[in-house]
Design a protein around this motif. Sequence first.
Motif, mmCIF file in Angstrom:
data_model
loop_
_atom_site.group_PDB
_atom_site.id
_atom_site.type_symbol
_atom_site.label_atom_id
_atom_site.label_comp_id
_atom_site.label_asym_id
_atom_site.label_seq_id
_atom_site.Cartn_x
_atom_site.Cartn_y
_atom_site.Cartn_z
ATOM 1 N N GLY A 1 0.805 -1.206 0.000
ATOM 2 C CA GLY A 1 0.000 0.000 0.000
ATOM 3 C C GLY A 1 0.840 1.258 0.000
ATOM 4 O O GLY A 1 2.066 1.223 0.139
ATOM 5 N N LEU B 1 -4.776 0.689 -0.213
ATOM 6 C CA LEU B 1 -4.255 -0.645 0.068
ATOM 7 C C LEU B 1 -4.361 -1.498 -1.184
ATOM 8 O O LEU B 1 -5.373 -1.467 -1.890
ATOM 9 N N ARG C 1 -6.257 -6.887 0.904
ATOM 10 C CA ARG C 1 -7.521 -6.502 1.531
ATOM 11 C C ARG C 1 -8.161 -7.649 2.311
ATOM 12 O O ARG C 1 -7.870 -8.814 2.079
ATOM 13 N N GLY D 1 -5.044 -2.924 6.985
ATOM 14 C CA GLY D 1 -5.158 -1.479 6.767
ATOM 15 C C GLY D 1 -4.746 -0.669 7.979
ATOM 16 O O GLY D 1 -3.995 0.312 7.861
ATOM 17 N N MET E 1 -0.973 -0.879 8.683
ATOM 18 C CA MET E 1 -0.251 -0.184 7.626
ATOM 19 C C MET E 1 -0.227 1.318 7.906
ATOM 20 O O MET E 1 0.823 1.975 7.807
#
Length: 527
Positions: free
Chosen positions: A443, A460, A465, A470, A473
């Motif tokens: 990402g 992302l 996913r 997420g 990150m």
Amino acid sequence: MFRTTKRQGKMKIVFRTDASHQIGTGHVIRCLTLAKALRQRGAKCKFVCRALEGNLLKRIQQEDFEVFALPQSSIPNSTKKPHEKLPAHSEWLGAGWQTDAEQTIAALGNIRPDWLVVDHYSLDASWNRALRPYCTKILVIDDIADRDHDCDLLLDQNLVADMSQRYDMRVPAHCGRMLGTDYALLQPQYAELCHRTPPRMGPIHRILVFVGGADNYNLTGRAISAFLSLKRPDISLDVVINPASRHAMEIHEQARTHVGITLHETLPSLAPLMLKADLAIGAGGTTSWERCCLGLPSIVVTLAENQTPIAAELNRQGYIRWLGHQDNVSESTLKAALQDVLEGACLADWSLRCMKLVDGRGTERVATILSLNSETDLKVRFAQLNDEALLLHWANDPLVRQNAFNPTAIDSENHRCWFHKRLRNPENYKIYIVEAEGILPIGVVRFEKTGQDWEIHYSLSSLARSRGIGLPMLKTALTKFSKTVGQDNIFGRVKIENKTSQRIFKKLGFVETKSDFELTYRFRERV
């Protein structure tokens, strides 16, 4: 405070794949390569394979994997419904797809795998949907893009024309696509050897012949005859065959008459012979990427229709010399091609070109993708000029455009101007690429200065996913930004319908402000 560690507990992976005289051995071999990489990460892997003639059940067991053998049906497609469209290779399955699905479900027992890996040209979306309730996610490995799939990830390790559009309308919108040679499933030694192998410089003293595990048309024999007709005692020939091949005895008889020919059977890897060879004669399949990785120039004859578009593109780009399909390639054709290469090919340029195509780390990347979770080790680096194509790909992902305030697709020229402008102004723009385990970009997180504030944007990769990645990150990038810039005033804007980003910003401690069309999340304390 944002340090992450490996997740405890074993992933469960089940592979549904087959080998046979008709199918060949490549599907099982590449699945074994991936399974071994996943096992090193703590995953428990199991194989479900049908006991077809020419199967590799014993080979799988020798590699210390559990394998469940499905019986071969005497009436392969007895359950076909009227007007039902079956995959072009449905007869390779050895049973109707409904029967295969039922037997695979039974083979799973009480296991609900984290990933069901399907590598079989005979299975399509109908089979995938039947297995959906019995697994968490599905990865399909494919090469031919001739049927629909219902999967979460799709892997096609090949190089063909219009690769990025190859599976449009073939997979669900949410499906992440691993396309191209960056994901070639090679044994780990290829990555180790790739940067240690010098290019071939000529002259040619050693040739490797290997055309795959199912040489039904005895291309190996034709290649040996072509070589013998050259009468070149200064060149030796290494020939790799499957001892179960229908032509094994005939090939042994050919080799017996010439001291320069050495036969090899049941090798754990072709890498040592590829390193020693100056030229190869082979077919398509995974060995194409092995040869390229080690810079081995090759003369290729395709043995199956699905190899044709791949060989055509490799030939067009100068990675191989493709002679055509096996039924159009005679001994004299092979002799002429060998003679031409021996007399005039510039091996150094050819070899270097091949080595730039495949780095050998595809298995590591795929294993990392399958293993992603909220505790995966993440690293952050600044975006580089060669990230341009990747960032454009991520920016034009359908879900990213849907969540963007401007949903229009971005053309490459506008993106290039935008990207170059930001790279040349690091005081006001920080673009971070977040990587999993230091190898896989998952990402991008951007910070753009607006007055005294910094606006945050992120996206992302579709490959990462629905894995809880997420939030960590964004944490990792915020920590990097805080240490680099020391800036407190960070905010992000989110569309009302983007519930995922709203949850992530709230968990990070951002305070929400609502307007008619968007939500603003602001963080004024040190991250």
